[in-house]
Design a protein around this motif. Structure first.
Motif, PDB file in Angstrom:
ATOM      1  N   GLY A  92       7.283  16.177  -2.804  1.00 13.87           N
ATOM      2  CA  GLY A  92       7.023  15.961  -4.223  1.00 13.87           C
ATOM      3  C   GLY A  92       5.981  16.881  -4.811  1.00 13.87           C
ATOM      4  N   GLY A  93       5.389  17.758  -3.978  1.00 11.86           N
ATOM      5  CA  GLY A  93       4.398  18.679  -4.534  1.00 11.86           C
ATOM      6  C   GLY A  93       3.016  18.372  -4.006  1.00 11.86           C
ATOM      7  N   ASP A  94       2.018  18.826  -4.748  1.00 17.52           N
ATOM      8  CA  ASP A  94       0.635  18.716  -4.308  1.00 17.52           C
ATOM      9  C   ASP A  94       0.171  17.276  -4.273  1.00 17.52           C
ATOM     10  OD1 ASP A  94       0.541  21.409  -4.099  1.00 17.52           O
ATOM     11  OD2 ASP A  94      -0.502  21.748  -5.993  1.00 17.52           O
ATOM     12  N   VAL A  95      -0.644  16.979  -3.281  1.00 17.37           N
ATOM     13  CA  VAL A  95      -1.335  15.708  -3.206  1.00 17.37           C
ATOM     14  C   VAL A  95      -2.778  15.967  -3.600  1.00 17.37           C
ATOM     15  CG1 VAL A  95       0.166  14.819  -1.429  1.00 17.37           C
ATOM     16  CG2 VAL A  95      -1.871  16.069  -0.764  1.00 17.37           C
ATOM     17  N   PRO A  96      -3.555  14.942  -3.907  1.00 15.20           N
ATOM     18  CA  PRO A  96      -4.942  15.165  -4.321  1.00 15.20           C
ATOM     19  C   PRO A  96      -5.714  16.003  -3.319  1.00 15.20           C
ATOM     20  CG  PRO A  96      -4.313  12.885  -4.671  1.00 15.20           C
ATOM     21  CD  PRO A  96      -3.175  13.538  -3.947  1.00 15.20           C
ATOM     22  N   GLY A  97      -6.348  17.066  -3.784  1.00 13.25           N
ATOM     23  CA  GLY A  97      -7.152  17.932  -2.932  1.00 13.25           C
ATOM     24  C   GLY A  97      -6.390  19.059  -2.283  1.00 13.25           C
ATOM     25  N   ALA A  98      -5.045  19.073  -2.397  1.00 13.74           N
ATOM     26  CA  ALA A  98      -4.260  20.110  -1.715  1.00 13.74           C
ATOM     27  C   ALA A  98      -4.506  21.480  -2.317  1.00 13.74           C
ATOM     28  CB  ALA A  98      -2.775  19.759  -1.782  1.00 13.74           C
ATOM     29  N   PRO A 126       4.577  -8.329   1.798  1.00 11.60           N
ATOM     30  CA  PRO A 126       3.160  -8.187   1.416  1.00 11.60           C
ATOM     31  C   PRO A 126       2.383  -7.413   2.468  1.00 11.60           C
ATOM     32  CG  PRO A 126       3.912 -10.414   0.955  1.00 11.60           C
ATOM     33  CD  PRO A 126       5.027  -9.735   1.678  1.00 11.60           C
ATOM     34  N   ASN A 127       1.549  -6.509   2.001  1.00  7.96           N
ATOM     35  CA  ASN A 127       0.700  -5.658   2.849  1.00  7.96           C
ATOM     36  C   ASN A 127       1.475  -4.574   3.588  1.00  7.96           C
ATOM     37  OD1 ASN A 127      -1.627  -7.191   2.189  1.00  7.96           O
ATOM     38  ND2 ASN A 127      -1.064  -8.697   3.738  1.00  7.96           N
ATOM     39  N   SER A 128       2.749  -4.357   3.241  1.00  8.30           N
ATOM     40  CA  SER A 128       3.487  -3.245   3.832  1.00  8.30           C
ATOM     41  C   SER A 128       2.916  -1.919   3.342  1.00  8.30           C
ATOM     42  CB  SER A 128       4.969  -3.333   3.462  1.00  8.30           C
ATOM     43  OG  SER A 128       5.597  -4.420   4.107  1.00  8.30           O
ATOM     44  N   THR A 129       3.111  -0.874   4.141  1.00  8.82           N
ATOM     45  CA  THR A 129       2.633   0.465   3.776  1.00  8.82           C
ATOM     46  C   THR A 129       3.824   1.398   3.611  1.00  8.82           C
ATOM     47  OG1 THR A 129       0.544   0.176   4.961  1.00  8.82           O
ATOM     48  CG2 THR A 129       1.218   2.430   4.481  1.00  8.82           C
ATOM     49  N   ILE A 130       3.877   2.070   2.470  1.00 11.51           N
ATOM     50  CA  ILE A 130       4.942   3.023   2.172  1.00 11.51           C
ATOM     51  C   ILE A 130       4.311   4.400   2.029  1.00 11.51           C
ATOM     52  CG2 ILE A 130       6.724   3.683   0.518  1.00 11.51           C
ATOM     53  CD1 ILE A 130       6.983   0.751  -0.240  1.00 11.51           C
ATOM     54  N   ALA A 131       4.866   5.391   2.714  1.00  8.44           N
ATOM     55  CA  ALA A 131       4.341   6.756   2.664  1.00  8.44           C
ATOM     56  C   ALA A 131       5.173   7.594   1.700  1.00  8.44           C
ATOM     57  CB  ALA A 131       4.346   7.385   4.046  1.00  8.44           C
ATOM     58  N   THR A 178       0.841  -1.198   0.000  1.00  8.63           N
ATOM     59  CA  THR A 178       0.000   0.000   0.000  1.00  8.63           C
ATOM     60  C   THR A 178       0.877   1.249   0.000  1.00  8.63           C
ATOM     61  OG1 THR A 178      -1.711  -1.163   1.242  1.00  8.63           O
ATOM     62  CG2 THR A 178      -1.840   1.237   1.216  1.00  8.63           C
ATOM     63  N   VAL A 179       0.478   2.224  -0.791  1.00  3.65           N
ATOM     64  CA  VAL A 179       1.175   3.507  -0.843  1.00  3.65           C
ATOM     65  C   VAL A 179       0.243   4.579  -0.279  1.00  3.65           C
ATOM     66  CG1 VAL A 179       2.171   5.287  -2.320  1.00  3.65           C
ATOM     67  CG2 VAL A 179       2.603   2.878  -2.801  1.00  3.65           C
ATOM     68  N   LYS A 180       0.716   5.262   0.752  1.00  2.00           N
ATOM     69  CA  LYS A 180      -0.041   6.342   1.370  1.00  2.00           C
ATOM     70  C   LYS A 180       0.421   7.671   0.769  1.00  2.00           C
ATOM     71  CE  LYS A 180      -1.026   8.379   5.902  1.00  2.00           C
ATOM     72  NZ  LYS A 180      -0.687   8.335   7.348  1.00  2.00           N
ATOM     73  N   GLU A 237      -4.880   9.636  -0.176  1.00  2.00           N
ATOM     74  CA  GLU A 237      -5.060   8.495  -1.058  1.00  2.00           C
ATOM     75  C   GLU A 237      -4.398   7.255  -0.482  1.00  2.00           C
ATOM     76  OE1 GLU A 237      -6.709   8.335  -4.039  1.00  2.00           O
ATOM     77  OE2 GLU A 237      -7.439  10.370  -3.671  1.00  2.00           O
ATOM     78  N   ARG A 238      -4.975   6.096  -0.783  1.00  2.00           N
ATOM     79  CA  ARG A 238      -4.394   4.795  -0.455  1.00  2.00           C
ATOM     80  C   ARG A 238      -4.335   3.998  -1.755  1.00  2.00           C
ATOM     81  NH1 ARG A 238      -3.861   7.513   3.205  1.00  2.00           N
ATOM     82  NH2 ARG A 238      -4.006   7.094   5.438  1.00  2.00           N
ATOM     83  N   LEU A 239      -3.120   3.781  -2.256  1.00  2.17           N
ATOM     84  CA  LEU A 239      -2.922   3.117  -3.527  1.00  2.17           C
ATOM     85  C   LEU A 239      -2.359   1.721  -3.283  1.00  2.17           C
ATOM     86  CD1 LEU A 239      -1.155   6.115  -5.312  1.00  2.17           C
ATOM     87  CD2 LEU A 239      -3.604   5.644  -5.197  1.00  2.17           C
ATOM     88  N   HIS A 240      -2.712   0.780  -4.156  1.00  2.36           N
ATOM     89  CA  HIS A 240      -2.250  -0.595  -4.017  1.00  2.36           C
ATOM     90  C   HIS A 240      -1.502  -0.997  -5.283  1.00  2.36           C
ATOM     91  CE1 HIS A 240      -4.656  -1.228  -0.356  1.00  2.36           C
ATOM     92  NE2 HIS A 240      -5.577  -0.498  -0.963  1.00  2.36           N
ATOM     93  N   PHE A 241      -0.296  -1.533  -5.087  1.00  4.59           N
ATOM     94  CA  PHE A 241       0.550  -1.962  -6.197  1.00  4.59           C
ATOM     95  C   PHE A 241       0.998  -3.401  -5.954  1.00  4.59           C
ATOM     96  CE2 PHE A 241       1.057   2.634  -5.980  1.00  4.59           C
ATOM     97  CZ  PHE A 241       0.903   3.010  -7.305  1.00  4.59           C
ATOM     98  N   PRO A 242       1.161  -4.173  -7.045  1.00  2.66           N
ATOM     99  CA  PRO A 242       1.687  -5.535  -6.874  1.00  2.66           C
ATOM    100  C   PRO A 242       3.110  -5.499  -6.349  1.00  2.66           C
ATOM    101  CG  PRO A 242       1.594  -4.934  -9.198  1.00  2.66           C
ATOM    102  CD  PRO A 242       0.867  -3.863  -8.462  1.00  2.66           C
TER     103      PRO A 242
END
Length: 285
Positions: free
Chosen positions: A135-141, A126-131, A66-68, A72-77
């Motif tokens: 890098g600039g604006d995030v969604p909604g900023a 598996p199931n680790s979370t990376i923040a 998971t990417v925080k 947003e919470r994004l999921h990548f293989p």
């Protein structure tokens, strides 16, 4: 195997079973004993295909990270354990459209700095979370920034108001304490304009170099003198930090008058301290 493939297989099995069922009641048919076996085998094949599909889906779900990113919470293989961190950085940058070198990756409270190190070195599983940090604006900023009030523009009128506010605070809080302090040291030091007024409060009598109650703060005369002096100096520094632009004549005049008044109060305080009657105050060693 996708769900579409599984549904297609089920449909095919159903279409095969339908004519076979119609043949099974005919005991004279040579297929009378074969049909039940075929039906069973097809049903077993369907169950196995469904189980394989569900197993692969669950495995795929568990082999992701998971990417925080802001809210947003994004999921990548999840890549193989020997894959470099740069691979994850590139994948995140491609999705978010951020500059790959403009953001930091944080996992388990630590910044992952070496992109050439394998992800196993950082304990990414598996199931680790990376923040993603920076890098600039995030969604909604950008939307939230629009609702943020802009700071008020600095004008001569606001500058004058700031100067007067500082001077009013000195007159309201420090000047009465200075008058009370000087009256305690020597009643004759009180300005003539306040000579007929009641004695300043809440000062009290001086006893053996101590003020038993002086503004409810310090009971030691020397400490009280130091406190008042430091507060007046701080006020002078704040006034000095208020800049008046080139054409702001009124602001410069206000600041000059405020500085003069506060400095005069400080001079009175120090003058009264130096001239305090030695017969009433024990000398400080």
């Amino acid at each position: 195997m996708s769900s579409t493939t599984t549904d297609s297989l089920a449909s095919s099995i159903t279409s095969v079973l339908r004519p076979l069922r119609s043949l099974s009641p005919n005991l004279n048919s040579p297929l009378a004993f074969i049909v039940p076996i075929v039906v069973i085998l097809l049903r077993v094949a369907y169950v196995q295909a469904k189980h394989i599909h569900e197993t692969r889906t669950a495995k795929k779900r568990n082999m992701s990270y998971t990417v925080k990113w802001g809210r947003e919470r994004l999921h990548f293989p999840l890549p193989s354990s020997d894959a470099k961190l740069a691979e994850i950085r590139h994948e995140i940058a491609t999705y978010t459209q951020l500059d790959p070198q403009a953001f930091k990756l944080v996992h388990a409270g630590a910044v992952m700095k070496d992109d050439n190190a394998p992800i196993s070195a950082y304990g990414i599983k598996p199931n680790s979370t990376i923040a993603v940090v920076g890098g600039g604006d995030v969604p909604g900023a950008s939307k939230r920034r629009k609702h943020k009030e802009r700071p008020a523009e600095r004008t001569e009128a606001s500058t004058v108001a700031q100067i007067r506010g500082e001077l009013d605070a000195v007159r309201r809080t420090l000047q009465p304490d200075v008058d009370a302090f000087l009256a305690t040291l020597d009643p004759s030091s009180v300005p003539s304009s306040t000579a007929s007024a009641p004695p300043p409060q809440p000062a009290s009598a001086l006893t053996d170099g101590k003020v038993t109650q002086l503004g409810g703060r310090n009971t030691d005369v020397e400490l009280e003198h130091r406190r008042l002096g430091e507060l007046l100096l701080q006020s002078l520094l704040r006034l000095d930090a208020i800049s008046a632009e080139g054409e702001w004549e009124e602001a410069r005049k206000e600041r000059k008058g405020a500085v003069k008044e506060v400095q005069g109060l400080l001079d009175r305080l120090d003058g009264g301290w130096r001239a305090r009657p030695r017969t009433n105050v024990q000398s400080q060693t």
